[in-house]
Every structure is written in structure tokens, then in C-alpha cells.
Design an enzyme around this catalytic site. Structure first.
Site, PDB file in Angstrom:
ATOM      1  N   ASP A  42       0.870  -1.179   0.000  1.00 29.21           N
ATOM      2  CA  ASP A  42       0.000   0.000   0.000  1.00 29.21           C
ATOM      3  C   ASP A  42       0.903   1.224   0.000  1.00 29.21           C
ATOM      4  O   ASP A  42       2.114   1.120   0.240  1.00 29.21           O
ATOM      5  CB  ASP A  42      -0.879  -0.013   1.267  1.00 29.21           C
ATOM      6  CG  ASP A  42      -1.766   1.225   1.386  1.00 29.21           C
ATOM      7  OD1 ASP A  42      -2.424   1.580   0.397  1.00 29.21           O
ATOM      8  OD2 ASP A  42      -1.789   1.856   2.460  1.00 29.21           O
ATOM      9  N   SER A  43       0.297   2.381  -0.208  1.00 24.13           N
ATOM     10  CA  SER A  43       1.050   3.639  -0.137  1.00 24.13           C
ATOM     11  C   SER A  43       1.617   3.857   1.269  1.00 24.13           C
ATOM     12  O   SER A  43       2.592   4.571   1.437  1.00 24.13           O
ATOM     13  CB  SER A  43       0.126   4.799  -0.481  1.00 24.13           C
ATOM     14  OG  SER A  43      -0.980   4.796   0.400  1.00 24.13           O
ATOM     15  N   CYS A  93      -4.244  -1.228  -2.125  1.00 25.30           N
ATOM     16  CA  CYS A  93      -4.421   0.218  -2.250  1.00 25.30           C
ATOM     17  C   CYS A  93      -5.268   0.433  -3.492  1.00 25.30           C
ATOM     18  O   CYS A  93      -4.937  -0.080  -4.571  1.00 25.30           O
ATOM     19  CB  CYS A  93      -3.036   0.855  -2.427  1.00 25.30           C
ATOM     20  SG  CYS A  93      -3.068   2.602  -2.826  1.00 25.30           S
ATOM     21  N   GLU A 103      -5.854   8.895   9.346  1.00 22.57           N
ATOM     22  CA  GLU A 103      -4.470   8.686   9.802  1.00 22.57           C
ATOM     23  C   GLU A 103      -4.124   9.544  10.999  1.00 22.57           C
ATOM     24  O   GLU A 103      -3.332   9.159  11.853  1.00 22.57           O
ATOM     25  CB  GLU A 103      -3.499   9.003   8.671  1.00 22.57           C
ATOM     26  CG  GLU A 103      -3.049   7.747   8.002  1.00 22.57           C
ATOM     27  CD  GLU A 103      -2.250   8.030   6.764  1.00 22.57           C
ATOM     28  OE1 GLU A 103      -1.394   8.914   6.776  1.00 22.57           O
ATOM     29  OE2 GLU A 103      -2.505   7.332   5.778  1.00 22.57           O
ATOM     30  N   CYS A 110     -11.208   2.814  -0.769  1.00 22.16           N
ATOM     31  CA  CYS A 110      -9.906   3.226  -0.241  1.00 22.16           C
ATOM     32  C   CYS A 110      -9.681   2.353   0.988  1.00 22.16           C
ATOM     33  O   CYS A 110     -10.604   2.159   1.787  1.00 22.16           O
ATOM     34  CB  CYS A 110      -9.930   4.698   0.144  1.00 22.16           C
ATOM     35  SG  CYS A 110      -8.451   5.228   1.044  1.00 22.16           S
ATOM     36  N   HIS A 161      -8.261   2.813   3.629  1.00 21.61           N
ATOM     37  CA  HIS A 161      -8.357   3.468   4.936  1.00 21.61           C
ATOM     38  C   HIS A 161      -9.789   3.447   5.486  1.00 21.61           C
ATOM     39  O   HIS A 161      -9.994   3.568   6.687  1.00 21.61           O
ATOM     40  CB  HIS A 161      -7.979   4.950   4.825  1.00 21.61           C
ATOM     41  CG  HIS A 161      -6.521   5.240   4.727  1.00 21.61           C
ATOM     42  ND1 HIS A 161      -5.741   4.796   3.703  1.00 21.61           N
ATOM     43  CD2 HIS A 161      -5.703   5.959   5.548  1.00 21.61           C
ATOM     44  CE1 HIS A 161      -4.499   5.232   3.882  1.00 21.61           C
ATOM     45  NE2 HIS A 161      -4.445   5.940   4.991  1.00 21.61           N
TER      46      HIS A 161
HETATM   47  N1  DGL Z   1      -4.777   3.474   0.861  1.00 21.80           N
HETATM   48  C1  DGL Z   1      -4.897   4.330  -0.291  1.00 21.80           C
HETATM   49  C2  DGL Z   1      -5.985   3.821  -1.232  1.00 21.80           C
HETATM   50  O1  DGL Z   1      -6.601   2.792  -0.990  1.00 21.80           O
HETATM   51  C3  DGL Z   1      -5.223   5.760   0.060  1.00 21.80           C
HETATM   52  C4  DGL Z   1      -4.160   6.540   0.737  1.00 21.80           C
HETATM   53  C5  DGL Z   1      -3.302   7.347  -0.185  1.00 21.80           C
HETATM   54  O2  DGL Z   1      -3.771   8.307  -0.795  1.00 21.80           O
HETATM   55  O3  DGL Z   1      -2.135   7.006  -0.266  1.00 21.80           O
HETATM   56  O4  DGL Z   1      -6.239   4.448  -2.235  1.00 21.80           O
END
Ligand code: DGL
Length: 271
Positions: free
Chosen positions: A13-14, A76, A156, A188, A190
Site C-alpha cells: 500500500d502507499s 491500495c 491517519e 480506499c 483506509h
Molecule cells: N490506501 C490508499 C488507497 O486505498 C489511500 C491513501 C493514499 O492516498 O495514499 O487508495
């Protein structure tokens, strides 16, 4: 390439949001070993160009391949929507990839929803991946995609289940495009943390769906089909980040639900 069922599964993931996916996998597939990579040095991906995300994704996949992963999960949405096809092509025959978009699309179709909202980062929404895929699989489904870029950093920073998050969520979800939907996709990794708040906003009248409920089924099936399923855990799970701070480690607990040790790994080179 020869693979064995004792090899680990890679997840990236990012940053640390993808730990929601890692947790769901670990819970549902306790016999598998996982190697997680969070690209914290480049976070967030949601504001990056598709080219930048593709470049990061290749480099990270090379790292996970070197770690001997039998399969890599792109945990991600921003990377799944911009880089998945390129990764499959680039590593053709060498790496098996799973993205977090396709399992969710399949589930919506299986459940028969017709008016589907999608909330996600700018990178995911700009890719129009959900409307493109639904058009291919079932053009009758109407898709309403809305960028909600404040939500990932908000979570976050620990702002969820409170007044501030409620106000921000309300302001995004009051978008007229989402007025008459029957399902909302949390696109997403998150967002599982604010699922309850989103459910409250819609007063339970809209199905709130996210990939953590379905990705493990996809992975499980794929491993079965390829005879790569592990039946005994072969070692500890590992969690790498490209930039380490104690704040990342503290936040990791929010997403993973328990304390984990993050280790810095410099895949981007040393000075
Ligand atoms: N976890 C990322 C996603 O699912 C979002 C966070 C980011 O922008 O890096 O897109």
C-alpha cells in the site's frame, strides 16, 4: 517460475492504510505468512499522477518478488486502479497479482445493486476504474464516483468516530450524486475505519461495502486453483515501510488493530 505453497504472500500500500486488508487476510487465512510493504516515503498516493504510482508499484513488486512472495496483493485502491494492468503485463508469468477493485465489483454484481456510489482518493476517481469496469460487466449499473481526499489523512491523524470526522463525512456524502444510491463502495483501504459513521449517515438504508470483506475470498480461491495454499504457517509476518517514524508505528495499530513492529527498508536507495 516454480512456486511453493510455503512461500509468503506480499501485500503493499502507499502507507499503513493497507493494513486493514492485511488484518482481514491474516484473520481469514491464518496458515499463510504475509510480508507487508507500506511506501510511507511516498504517501499519499491519492494525490500522485498515474505514472508516479506505476513506477512506485513496479519497484515495490520487485522487492516483494525478491522476498520470494508467491502472490502480491495491491492493498491500495489508488495503485489497483492505476497500476494493476501494467504490473500484470510487466511481470507476465513471474508474479500473480490481486487488486482490491475486482473482488468488490464482482460482489456488487452478485448482490444485484443498480445505483452504486463510489468514494475514494483523487487518483482512484480520476482513473474512472469503477465506472469503466461496471460498464464492461453490467452496463445497466449506474455509477456515481466522488473524490473524498480529506478522509484518508483525517483517519491517519486519528480523527474518526468523533465530531470532526462526522462533519467532514456529512459534507462529502451530502453530494447530490449520492442521493439515491443503493450501495456505497468504500474504495480506499483506509475507509473501513469509518464504515460505522458512513452507515449512520445513510441510516442503514444504503449497503456500505468495502474490499476487506471480499479480497481474502478471491486470494483463497486463487491459491486453491493454483495449488499454492499453505496449510501450516511457515514463519512470522513481516511489516516493512520505506520511511519509519514512531508516529507511523502508532498509527499502524489503528489500522491493524494490534501492536506491530514496522521495519524500515530502503528500497529507494541510500544517500
Ligand atoms: N490506501 C490508499 C488507497 O486505498 C489511500 C491513501 C493514499 O492516498 O495514499 O487508495
Amino acid at each position: 517460475m516454480n512456486r511453493s505453497n510455503q512461500q509468503p504472500i506480499g501485500i503493499f500500500d502507499s502507507g499503513i492504510g493497507g493494513l486493514t486488508v492485511a488484518k482481514a487476510l491474516q484473520k481469514n487465512m491464518p496458515e499463510e505468512r504475509f510480508i507487508y510493504f507500506g511506501d510511507t516515503i511516498h504517501l499519499p498516493y491519492g494525490d500522485k499522477s498515474a505514472d508516479a504510482i506505476r513506477y512506485y508499484s513496479i519497484k515495490i513488486s520487485k522487492f516483494l518478488k525478491e522476498q520470494n512472495c508467491k502472490l502480491i496483493i495491491i492493498a491500495c485502491n489508488s495503485a489497483s486502479s492505476t497500476a494493476y494492468e501494467m504490473l500484470v503485463e510487466f511481470f507476465e508469468g513471474e508474479v500473480i497479482f490481486v487488486n482490491v477493485v475486482d473482488p468488490l465489483i464482482k460482489e456488487v454484481i452478485r448482490r444485484g445493486y443498480q445505483r452504486v456510489g463510489v468514494i475514494a482518493t483523487k487518483a482512484t476517481i480520476n482513473s474512472s476504474i469503477y465506472s469503466k469496469k461496471f460498464k464492461v460487466h453490467n452496463p445497466e449499473i449506474q455509477v456515481f464516483e466522488v473524490a473524498t481526499p480529506l478522509l484518508a489523512p483525517m483517519i491517519e491523524e486519528g480523527f474518526y468516530n468523533g465530531n470532526i470526522s462526522r462533519k467532514i463525512i456529512e459534507s462529502y456524502l451530502s453530494n447530490a450524486d449520492l442521493e439515491d444510491i443503493d450501495a456505497l463502495l468504500l474504495a480506499c483501504t483506509h475507509y473501513p475505519l469509518i464504515k460505522n459513521e458512513i452507515n449512520d449517515f445513510f441510516k442503514g438504508k444504503v449497503a456500505i461495502m468495502d474490499s476487506i470483506d471480499v479480497v481474502h475470498q478471491e486470494v483463497d480461491q486463487l491459491l486453491m486453483d493454483k495449488n499454492l495454499k499453505s496449510y501450516r504457517k511457515s514463519g512470522e509476518d513481516l511489516f516493512f515501510v520505506s520511511d519509519y517514524t514512531t508516529s507511523f508505528e502508532n498509527t499502524a495499530r489503528i489500522f491493524y488493530g494490534e501492536d506491530i513492529k514496522l521495519s524500515a527498508i530502503h528500497i529507494w536507495g541510500n544517500i
